[in-house]
Design a protein around this motif. Structure first.
Motif, PDB file in Angstrom:
ATOM      1  N   THR A  39       0.807  -1.226   0.000  1.00 50.96           N
ATOM      2  CA  THR A  39       0.000   0.000   0.000  1.00 50.96           C
ATOM      3  C   THR A  39       0.840   1.275   0.000  1.00 50.96           C
ATOM      4  O   THR A  39       0.301   2.354  -0.189  1.00 50.96           O
ATOM      5  N   ASN A  40       2.141   1.150   0.216  1.00 49.26           N
ATOM      6  CA  ASN A  40       3.045   2.303   0.358  1.00 49.26           C
ATOM      7  C   ASN A  40       2.646   3.208   1.526  1.00 49.26           C
ATOM      8  O   ASN A  40       2.971   4.383   1.536  1.00 49.26           O
ATOM      9  N   ASN A  64       5.744  -8.293   4.425  1.00 48.82           N
ATOM     10  CA  ASN A  64       5.176  -7.342   3.469  1.00 48.82           C
ATOM     11  C   ASN A  64       5.501  -5.890   3.836  1.00 48.82           C
ATOM     12  O   ASN A  64       4.874  -4.966   3.346  1.00 48.82           O
ATOM     13  N   GLU A  65       6.496  -5.719   4.702  1.00 46.33           N
ATOM     14  CA  GLU A  65       6.885  -4.378   5.159  1.00 46.33           C
ATOM     15  C   GLU A  65       8.360  -4.134   4.894  1.00 46.33           C
ATOM     16  O   GLU A  65       9.155  -5.066   4.827  1.00 46.33           O
ATOM     17  N   VAL A  88       5.304  13.755   2.670  1.00 49.36           N
ATOM     18  CA  VAL A  88       4.246  13.004   3.355  1.00 49.36           C
ATOM     19  C   VAL A  88       2.875  13.554   2.965  1.00 49.36           C
ATOM     20  O   VAL A  88       1.943  12.785   2.713  1.00 49.36           O
ATOM     21  N   PHE A  89       2.735  14.865   2.881  1.00 49.57           N
ATOM     22  CA  PHE A  89       1.463  15.448   2.423  1.00 49.57           C
ATOM     23  C   PHE A  89       1.113  14.945   1.023  1.00 49.57           C
ATOM     24  O   PHE A  89      -0.035  14.585   0.751  1.00 49.57           O
ATOM     25  N   ASN A  90       2.093  14.925   0.122  1.00 51.70           N
ATOM     26  CA  ASN A  90       1.849  14.439  -1.240  1.00 51.70           C
ATOM     27  C   ASN A  90       1.413  12.979  -1.227  1.00 51.70           C
ATOM     28  O   ASN A  90       0.505  12.594  -1.971  1.00 51.70           O
ATOM     29  N   SER A  91       2.031  12.171  -0.372  1.00 51.09           N
ATOM     30  CA  SER A  91       1.634  10.759  -0.250  1.00 51.09           C
ATOM     31  C   SER A  91       0.202  10.641   0.249  1.00 51.09           C
ATOM     32  O   SER A  91      -0.568   9.805  -0.238  1.00 51.09           O
ATOM     33  N   MET A  92      -0.149  11.466   1.204  1.00 51.40           N
ATOM     34  CA  MET A  92      -1.514  11.435   1.742  1.00 51.40           C
ATOM     35  C   MET A  92      -2.512  11.825   0.659  1.00 51.40           C
ATOM     36  O   MET A  92      -3.575  11.205   0.524  1.00 51.40           O
ATOM     37  N   GLU A  96      -2.018   7.485  -0.079  1.00 51.75           N
ATOM     38  CA  GLU A  96      -1.070   6.667   0.675  1.00 51.75           C
ATOM     39  C   GLU A  96      -0.967   7.286   2.062  1.00 51.75           C
ATOM     40  O   GLU A  96      -1.969   7.523   2.687  1.00 51.75           O
ATOM     41  N   GLY A  97       0.183   7.548   2.554  1.00 50.62           N
ATOM     42  CA  GLY A  97       0.315   8.202   3.846  1.00 50.62           C
ATOM     43  C   GLY A  97       0.473   7.233   4.982  1.00 50.62           C
ATOM     44  O   GLY A  97       1.484   6.560   5.076  1.00 50.62           O
ATOM     45  N   PHE A  98      -0.549   7.107   5.835  1.00 52.35           N
ATOM     46  CA  PHE A  98      -0.440   6.316   7.057  1.00 52.35           C
ATOM     47  C   PHE A  98      -1.460   5.189   7.065  1.00 52.35           C
ATOM     48  O   PHE A  98      -2.609   5.383   6.702  1.00 52.35           O
TER      49      PHE A  98
END
Length: 138
Positions: A39-40, A64-65, A88-92, A96-98
């Motif tokens: 899931t990244n 898987n991590e 991190v904002f871009n991933s969110m 993605e993100g958390f």
């Protein structure tokens, strides 16, 4: 390293394994970030000492991590601090993100605890403005 007065509380950045204060020797400290390969998404954010402690955290990653890291000193550089937040904002934004609330909260704690080391001191006028702003609810 000197800390600004931007926050009234004086939280410390401690090793997730041994509990040692990481700001005593920032160059010997890191942030271990474990991500889900599929899931990244970030699963865990663990500040730790380099060496024995980071190896212990690294071993907690499942099949898987992936366990990656950033030097704590990267978060003490104002430019790299902001660059990491934007990544991190871009991933969110990309979905993605958390992967869980605990990782998100640990990341927020890290950012808040590092910020006084890269921020300037807050003036009396700015303190007063912050107090007024906190009293007004939107």
């Amino acid at each position: 390293m000197e800390k600004s007065n931007v926050f009234s509380n004086q939280s410390e950045i401690k090793c997730s394994v041994c509990g040692k204060s990481l700001m005593d020797k920032p160059s010997m400290s890191m942030i271990n970030i474990i991500e889900n390969i599929n899931t990244n998404k970030i699963i865990a954010v663990k500040p730790c000492c380099k060496g024995k402690c980071d190896k212990i955290i690294e071993k907690t990653a499942k099949t898987n991590e992936i366990s990656g890291w950033k030097d704590l000193t990267d978060f003490l550089n104002p430019y790299l601090y902001m660059k990491h937040i934007m990544a991190v904002f871009n991933s969110m934004y990309d979905g993605e993100g958390f992967e869980n609330k605990e990782a998100f909260e640990d990341y927020k704690d890290l950012l808040l605890n590092v910020y006084p080391y890269i921020a300037r001191n807050i003036s009396d006028e700015e303190k007063e403005s912050a107090i007024i702003c906190n009293e007004i609810s939107f």
